[in-house]
Design an enzyme around this catalytic site. Structure first.
Site, mmCIF file in Angstrom:
data_model
loop_
_atom_site.group_PDB
_atom_site.id
_atom_site.type_symbol
_atom_site.label_atom_id
_atom_site.label_comp_id
_atom_site.label_asym_id
_atom_site.label_seq_id
_atom_site.Cartn_x
_atom_site.Cartn_y
_atom_site.Cartn_z
ATOM 1 N N LYS A 85 55.434 -85.515 4.921
ATOM 2 C CA LYS A 85 56.461 -86.403 4.357
ATOM 3 C C LYS A 85 57.871 -85.861 4.566
ATOM 4 O O LYS A 85 58.800 -86.621 4.861
ATOM 5 C CB LYS A 85 56.175 -86.597 2.864
ATOM 6 C CG LYS A 85 57.178 -87.424 2.103
ATOM 7 C CD LYS A 85 56.646 -87.803 0.734
ATOM 8 C CE LYS A 85 56.233 -86.613 -0.077
ATOM 9 N NZ LYS A 85 57.369 -85.739 -0.501
ATOM 10 N N ARG A 164 58.174 -88.823 -9.285
ATOM 11 C CA ARG A 164 56.814 -88.294 -9.262
ATOM 12 C C ARG A 164 55.944 -88.879 -10.374
ATOM 13 O O ARG A 164 54.732 -88.726 -10.345
ATOM 14 C CB ARG A 164 56.827 -86.769 -9.398
ATOM 15 C CG ARG A 164 57.342 -86.041 -8.169
ATOM 16 C CD ARG A 164 57.258 -84.544 -8.366
ATOM 17 N NE ARG A 164 57.743 -83.807 -7.212
ATOM 18 C CZ ARG A 164 57.005 -83.450 -6.175
ATOM 19 N NH1 ARG A 164 55.727 -83.773 -6.152
ATOM 20 N NH2 ARG A 164 57.521 -82.771 -5.171
ATOM 21 N N ARG A 203 46.703 -72.923 6.839
ATOM 22 C CA ARG A 203 48.004 -72.272 6.696
ATOM 23 C C ARG A 203 47.845 -70.800 6.319
ATOM 24 O O ARG A 203 46.978 -70.433 5.542
ATOM 25 C CB ARG A 203 48.853 -72.974 5.622
ATOM 26 C CG ARG A 203 49.287 -74.356 5.998
ATOM 27 C CD ARG A 203 50.467 -74.837 5.174
ATOM 28 N NE ARG A 203 50.232 -74.787 3.740
ATOM 29 C CZ ARG A 203 51.001 -75.418 2.859
ATOM 30 N NH1 ARG A 203 52.026 -76.144 3.280
ATOM 31 N NH2 ARG A 203 50.745 -75.330 1.559
ATOM 32 N N ARG A 236 47.131 -68.465 0.821
ATOM 33 C CA ARG A 236 47.425 -68.670 -0.592
ATOM 34 C C ARG A 236 46.224 -69.286 -1.290
ATOM 35 O O ARG A 236 45.466 -70.059 -0.695
ATOM 36 C CB ARG A 236 48.636 -69.598 -0.760
ATOM 37 C CG ARG A 236 49.914 -69.006 -0.268
ATOM 38 C CD ARG A 236 51.117 -69.923 -0.460
ATOM 39 N NE ARG A 236 50.824 -71.275 -0.955
ATOM 40 C CZ ARG A 236 51.728 -72.214 -1.125
ATOM 41 N NH1 ARG A 236 52.999 -71.961 -0.835
ATOM 42 N NH2 ARG A 236 51.414 -73.403 -1.564
ATOM 43 N N ARG A 247 43.880 -80.065 -6.171
ATOM 44 C CA ARG A 247 45.270 -80.533 -6.113
ATOM 45 C C ARG A 247 45.326 -82.008 -5.753
ATOM 46 O O ARG A 247 46.133 -82.770 -6.296
ATOM 47 C CB ARG A 247 46.065 -79.719 -5.093
ATOM 48 C CG ARG A 247 46.347 -78.288 -5.499
ATOM 49 C CD ARG A 247 46.861 -77.485 -4.319
ATOM 50 N NE ARG A 247 48.106 -78.004 -3.786
ATOM 51 C CZ ARG A 247 48.608 -77.651 -2.606
ATOM 52 N NH1 ARG A 247 47.966 -76.789 -1.838
ATOM 53 N NH2 ARG A 247 49.752 -78.148 -2.190
#
Length: 292
Positions: A85, A164, A203, A236, A247
């Site tokens: 995004k 949000r 990642r 992470r 999430r």
């Protein structure tokens, strides 16, 4: 669709990046590298866009004069982590001449400024962040509200990271009505969960300089070591597949009321976030074209 008078591809550095992007459709690793360079050039080149000083530093700061558009676009972008995004916000901002208003950029800019230079809302937000707490919705709203002048940008705006929550969306709606500013569309970028998991779980982050790599699309020259500082790379906890799914479930729960709200207003525009950044951007522009 009417846009402002700036060239479609902008300054020379932007044209080079965009032409390279179109030539890398079959080479994901090279495409990501070029796209990252485009984002960096776009952020740093003062010829590319308004410097967003009032947005980043508060209403007392003065922005460079934006190019006025006969028909400025005012957009909100939605999308789960990993859909790209932020990159789309940058590309659309350059194509449409609209100011990229990212709440994340505001928080990052605030971290490098002394407390005495902060607006009241930012001081409150930083206090929460320093305690490791989430910034309350009311404080985020106060931060946006004190930057109301940015919503009146002559070139239009692209809101990235806000709203949000349903409460924030309702507050934004009322504010824009008070300012007599129409919101033209809410672009919701969609991507299948398995693709989001693949993007985020690959990642790797440098422990020292926090640079980000990807095991398939942007691997380091030396496995496990940062190209920039030589620091060790790690995954992470929130980039592990099981964490990503949690999430995403939380994102879906918080975003569904937003999607329903904007669908009810006739503003929701769903765009598949598959393909190259340029392909997704072109897809978005084609959908916006239908509104003109």
């Amino acid at each position: 669709m009417q846009t402002n008078s700036r060239p479609a591809c902008g300054p020379h550095s932007i044209r080079i990046c965009l032409s390279e992007l179109s030539a890398t459709l079959e080479f994901p690793q090279r495409r990501l590298s070029v796209c990252n360079r485009l984002v960096e050039v776009y952020r740093l080149d003062p010829q590319v866009k308004n410097d967003r000083a009032a947005w980043l530093h508060g209403p007392s700061a003065a922005c460079t004069t934006p190019t006025e558009s006969e028909s400025p676009w005012r957009l909100v972008l939605l999308g789960a982590p990993g859909v790209g995004k932020g990159t789309q916000a940058l590309l659309l901002s350059q194509r449409l001449g609209a100011c990229h208003l990212s709440t994340g950029d505001v928080f990052r800019a605030a971290g490098s400024r002394a407390d005495c230079d902060q607006t009241p809302a930012m001081r409150a937000a930083l206090q929460h962040m320093r305690r490791g707490e989430l910034v309350p919705d009311s404080t985020v709203w106060d931060m946006v509200h004190e930057r109301t002048g940015c919503l009146r940008c002559l070139g239009g705006f692209i809101l990235d990271g806000f709203p949000r929550t349903l409460g924030q969306a309702e507050s934004l709606k009322q504010l824009m009505q008070d300012e007599r500013l129409p919101l033209h569309a809410v672009v919701n970028y969609e991507l299948p969960l398995d693709e989001i998991v693949a993007r985020l779980s690959g990642r790797r982050t440098c422990r020292q300089c926090k640079a980000i790599f990807h095991v398939t699309t942007k691997p380091p020259r030396t496995e496990g070591a940062c190209d920039s500082c030589g620091g060790s790379l790690y995954q992470r906890d929130d980039d592990r597949p099981e964490s990503i799914k949690v999430r995403m479930e939380a994102y879906e729960r918080s975003t569904k009321p937003l999607i329903d709200f904007y669908r009810g207003l006739g503003l929701l525009m769903s765009v598949p976030a598959t393909g190259s950044p340029e392909t997704i951007c072109a897809r978005t522009l084609a959908e916006l074209e239908k509104l003109s």
